[in-house]
Motif scaffolding. Structure first.
Motif, PDB file in Angstrom:
ATOM      1  N   THR A 321       0.845  -1.191   0.000  1.00 44.65           N
ATOM      2  CA  THR A 321       0.000   0.000   0.000  1.00 44.65           C
ATOM      3  C   THR A 321       0.882   1.242   0.000  1.00 44.65           C
ATOM      4  O   THR A 321       1.696   1.439   0.905  1.00 44.65           O
ATOM      5  CB  THR A 321      -0.925   0.030   1.212  1.00 44.65           C
ATOM      6  N   VAL A 322       0.727   2.052  -1.034  1.00 41.08           N
ATOM      7  CA  VAL A 322       1.521   3.269  -1.179  1.00 41.08           C
ATOM      8  C   VAL A 322       0.622   4.469  -0.905  1.00 41.08           C
ATOM      9  O   VAL A 322      -0.508   4.542  -1.397  1.00 41.08           O
ATOM     10  CB  VAL A 322       2.123   3.367  -2.596  1.00 41.08           C
ATOM     11  N   HIS A 323       1.132   5.407  -0.114  1.00 40.27           N
ATOM     12  CA  HIS A 323       0.404   6.634   0.197  1.00 40.27           C
ATOM     13  C   HIS A 323       1.080   7.807  -0.504  1.00 40.27           C
ATOM     14  O   HIS A 323       2.296   7.996  -0.390  1.00 40.27           O
ATOM     15  CB  HIS A 323       0.374   6.873   1.709  1.00 40.27           C
ATOM     16  N   PHE A 324       0.288   8.570  -1.233  1.00 40.88           N
ATOM     17  CA  PHE A 324       0.783   9.726  -1.971  1.00 40.88           C
ATOM     18  C   PHE A 324       0.292  10.994  -1.282  1.00 40.88           C
ATOM     19  O   PHE A 324      -0.872  11.075  -0.855  1.00 40.88           O
ATOM     20  CB  PHE A 324       0.274   9.715  -3.413  1.00 40.88           C
ATOM     21  N   THR A 325       1.155  12.004  -1.210  1.00 43.08           N
ATOM     22  CA  THR A 325       0.798  13.260  -0.564  1.00 43.08           C
ATOM     23  C   THR A 325       1.432  14.419  -1.308  1.00 43.08           C
ATOM     24  O   THR A 325       2.605  14.358  -1.674  1.00 43.08           O
ATOM     25  CB  THR A 325       1.278  13.293   0.897  1.00 43.08           C
ATOM     26  N   ILE A 326       0.624  15.465  -1.537  1.00 46.32           N
ATOM     27  CA  ILE A 326       1.165  16.715  -2.064  1.00 46.32           C
ATOM     28  C   ILE A 326       1.425  17.611  -0.865  1.00 46.32           C
ATOM     29  O   ILE A 326       0.486  18.082  -0.207  1.00 46.32           O
ATOM     30  CB  ILE A 326       0.195  17.368  -3.060  1.00 46.32           C
ATOM     31  N   ALA A 363       5.734  10.054  -1.775  1.00 46.46           N
ATOM     32  CA  ALA A 363       5.115   8.729  -1.698  1.00 46.46           C
ATOM     33  C   ALA A 363       5.841   7.927  -0.628  1.00 46.46           C
ATOM     34  O   ALA A 363       7.060   8.039  -0.473  1.00 46.46           O
ATOM     35  CB  ALA A 363       5.170   8.014  -3.044  1.00 46.46           C
ATOM     36  N   SER A 364       5.075   7.118   0.092  1.00 46.14           N
ATOM     37  CA  SER A 364       5.677   6.299   1.144  1.00 46.14           C
ATOM     38  C   SER A 364       4.944   4.975   1.238  1.00 46.14           C
ATOM     39  O   SER A 364       3.807   4.842   0.779  1.00 46.14           O
ATOM     40  CB  SER A 364       5.622   7.023   2.493  1.00 46.14           C
ATOM     41  N   PHE A 365       5.632   3.985   1.836  1.00 47.32           N
ATOM     42  CA  PHE A 365       4.972   2.724   2.141  1.00 47.32           C
ATOM     43  C   PHE A 365       5.668   2.094   3.335  1.00 47.32           C
ATOM     44  O   PHE A 365       6.826   2.416   3.647  1.00 47.32           O
ATOM     45  CB  PHE A 365       4.962   1.793   0.928  1.00 47.32           C
TER      46      PHE A 365
END
Length: 703
Positions: A321-326, A363-365
């Motif tokens: 699961t990858v989380h994307f953030t601006i 992006a992080s996981f």
């Protein structure tokens, strides 16, 4: 293991619990493994239910399941991610499996201290894939670790060297150590990110550099037989344990400082023959996340997509699961998440609706070792939305066959983009020219059938879809003219040729061929004559031969118009004089009336050569007329009428008309004559007999 130790059974806490990153798992014998917090607080005890005296090395797979080697039970036991017992894993263990590691593909390698000493390779389901028999020294392949290349196994045989074996090529490699380790026994080992190795070497832990030389030694008070070893998830520290006294120690790799320790046997157990750490770092598992593209640029209001790729040692890592953030920029706060596919990729698409500027995207996981990894940030620059051009089209009207001066189409662009203009649907004969300065012109000579034509103009800035507008260009019918001769002389002995020319008021005529022209008119008694029809040639000329009897006719030509031309007719009638065949009238004499004595002499002849003759008139008022042009001549067996021109008292252009009656006897016994002379314009009479006058002398003969 180097010796058997008596075991004491320890009760497990009720229920299983999820593992926490950084917790230390200590093998304490009798089939038991204790989970401690880094500070030494017991979390839970995992029971393999095998009851074997010696429980040794352990580890986690990429999914977070826990595996422990049941040394003297010739088995490996698996627990799920919450500590629930799953059961035995693998088979065909020969003697004393002591350590287990996993490659990036999820396969497990188990080192065996005794028996065949073989390293066994299993898939994720526990099926045996391969068996390797590296060179051994003091014992077997007790403690193993897998390098990042997924091929090289580092191992020791409870001796003083670290050996290497390539499981991809089934080849023995040179030893890693160049000289024997200081202490007699080498046990658990771990490969460091810099290519060096940490190895539990009985009385100390020793760090070897990438060339295999000892560069640092770690010791703890009262610990004389360090056996177990593993790396902490923080990447800067490691854990080791003394097999005999149960001390579990925590060291800083760089400084060698002892950060803390606790006793793994404080709540029961016989020895500490292995340990692992949740989220532990292993060379075989080098988790990473990358985000692409590094930079981008697009107009505000469009979309942008970034793709995160998760890997383990360069191998795609699916199911993450990858989380994307601006985190910065005009679209700060937009987020998204996704699960990586078989290529290890997950994408995030968003719309740049926040205006112009540059977004910073991250992006992080959380990797299988429970570490949160952050990809290097990328940027996306949003530019002010490009506006489409504004098109100013043109209506127009053009006459068939006439060239147009041109009319202009224009467009403007607020972004100053170069524009391309075009036109579609123009009538035949017209063309469009793009001047590449935001203007274009329609020009040419229309050859299309008159009527309305819908023309679509287009302006493109190369960025937005072309802007189009439709307008009407109307091709109108051409005006026409008909030009016929003023007079036509003919003779009743043949056909009379009637001619006319179809033309235009301008100097660029169109196709004037194959037009039907009609000739019609009246005779001298106003009885209708015709119609006669003719077809024009390429120059617009039309002629027809008509059978006309002797007489005078007023003939007009007309064209009814067609798809290309409007109707037109001649502006004045053609006077057609048809003389009788071989007709002649002669005479001479004198008469007397109110103006006095008038003498005359004449002849008027119609033959195949045309009309000719002359007339001489003298009055006692000193009027003198001489005419030698006969314009018209008509008559019967006893009458004649003719007209012509001549000179009056020496002045040319005067008109005359004569009408006579031949009574068949000498002139003074019944012949009559009527004479009228007018000025050249016909507006003033200079002489007249005042009607028919009988002859006083002479004779008139109609031949």
């Amino acid at each position: 293991m180097s010796a058997a130790v008596s075991m004491v059974a320890v009760a497990s806490p009720a229920g299983a619990a999820p593992y926490t990153k950084g917790d230390v798992f200590v093998s304490v014998g009798n089939g038991l493994v204790k989970e401690f917090t880094p500070s030494g607080t017991l979390v839970q005890t995992l029971d393999t239910t095998t009851g074997v005296p010696e429980t040794t090395g352990s580890g986690f797979d990429a999914a977070g399941n826990f595996y422990v080697t049941d040394f003297s039970g010739n088995a490996v036991t698996k627990f799920d991610t919450n500590g629930t017992l799953v059961g035995s894993f693998g088979s065909d263990y020969n003697a004393d499996p002591e350590s287990i590691v996993f490659d990036a593909a999820g396969n497990a390698y188990v080192g065996q201290a005794d028996g065949t000493h073989a390293i066994l390779k299993f898939n994720a389901s526990g099926a045996l894939l391969a068996s390797f028999t590296p060179t051994i020294t003091d014992r077997g392949t007790d403690w193993i670790d897998l390098a990042a290349d997924q091929c090289t196994i580092y191992y020791d045989s409870e001796g003083q060297n670290v050996h290497r074996f390539n499981v991809c090529t089934n080849t023995q490699l040179p030893d890693f150590t160049t000289t024997p380790l200081p202490a007699s026994y080498a046990f658990a080992l771990r490969i460091l990110p810099d290519g060096g190795v940490l190895v539990a070497n009985a009385n100390a832990v020793r760090r070897l550099d990438s060339s295999g030389a000892v560069v640092q030694t770690y010791t703890a008070p009262n610990d004389s037989f360090l056996f177990g070893l593993n790396l902490d998830p923080d990447g800067t520290t490691f854990w080791t344990a003394d097999i005999g006294n149960g001390d579990v120690a925590h060291f800083n790799i760089a400084t060698g400082a002892l950060l803390g320790h606790f006793n793994g046997l404080s709540d029961g157990g016989s020895d500490v023959a292995g340990l692992s750490v949740r989220g532990e770092l292993t060379a075989a598992h080098q988790y990473a996340i990358a985000l692409t593209p590094a930079t981008g640029s697009a107009p505000v209001g469009t979309t942008h997509t970034v793709t995160a790729t998760t890997t383990d040692g360069g191998v795609p890592l699916a199911g993450q699961t990858v989380h994307f953030t601006i985190s910065a920029g005009p679209n700060t706060g937009q987020t998204g998440s996704g699960t990586t596919d078989e290529s290890g990729q997950s994408s995030f698409t968003y719309t740049g609706s926040g205006g112009a500027g540059t977004d910073t995207i991250g992006a992080s996981f959380t990797d299988p070792a429970s570490a949160t990894l952050q990809a290097p940030s990328v940027t996306q620059t949003w530019t002010a939305a490009n506006q489409p051009p504004v098109l100013t089209p043109a209506n127009g009207s053009v006459q068939y066959s006439d060239p147009i001066t041109s009319f202009t189409v224009s467009a403007s662009d607020s972004d100053h983009d170069p524009l391309t203009l075009s036109a579609a649907g123009l009538p035949a004969g017209l063309t469009f020219s793009d001047h590449h300065d935001g203007t274009g012109t329609v020009s040419g000579t229309a050859t299309a059938t008159p009527g309305p034509y819908t023309v679509t103009y287009s302006a493109s800035d190369g960025v937005n879809p072309p802007v189009t507008a439709s307008r009407t260009i109307t091709v109108t019918k051409e005006d026409c003219t008909l030009t016929s001769p003023a007079t036509v002389l003919s003779n009743a002995t043949g056909l009379t040729s009637l001619t006319t020319t179809l033309g235009e008021p301008d100097a660029t005529p169109g196709d004037r061929s194959k037009k039907t022209v009609t000739f019609a008119g009246f005779d001298s008694s106003l009885a209708p004559v015709g119609p006669f029809t003719a077809t024009t040639d390429a120059n617009g000329n039309a002629s027809v031969s008509a059978a006309l009897g002797a007489g005078v006719y007023a003939i007009d030509a007309s064209f009814a118009g067609d798809a290309y031309y409007s109707p037109c007719t001649t502006t004045s009638s053609t006077i057609v004089t048809v003389s009788p065949a071989q007709f002649k009238v002669t005479g001479g004499g004198w008469l007397s009336n109110s103006v006095g004595r008038t003498s005359f002499g004449f002849n008027a002849i119609s033959d195949v050569t045309g009309l000719h003759g002359q007339i001489q008139i003298r009055t006692n008022a000193k009027g003198n007329f001489h005419g030698n042009v006969v314009l018209t001549l008509a008559g019967t067996t006893t009458t004649a009428q003719w007209t012509g021109t001549g000179t009056w008292n020496g002045i040319r252009g005067y008109r005359y008309s004569v009408s006579v009656v031949d009574a068949g006897t000498s002139g003074k016994n019944g012949d009559t004559i009527t004479i009228t002379i007018t000025n050249p314009t016909g507006t003033s009479t200079v002489f007249s007999t005042g009607g028919a006058q009988g002859l006083k002398g002479g004779n008139i003969v109609v031949h």
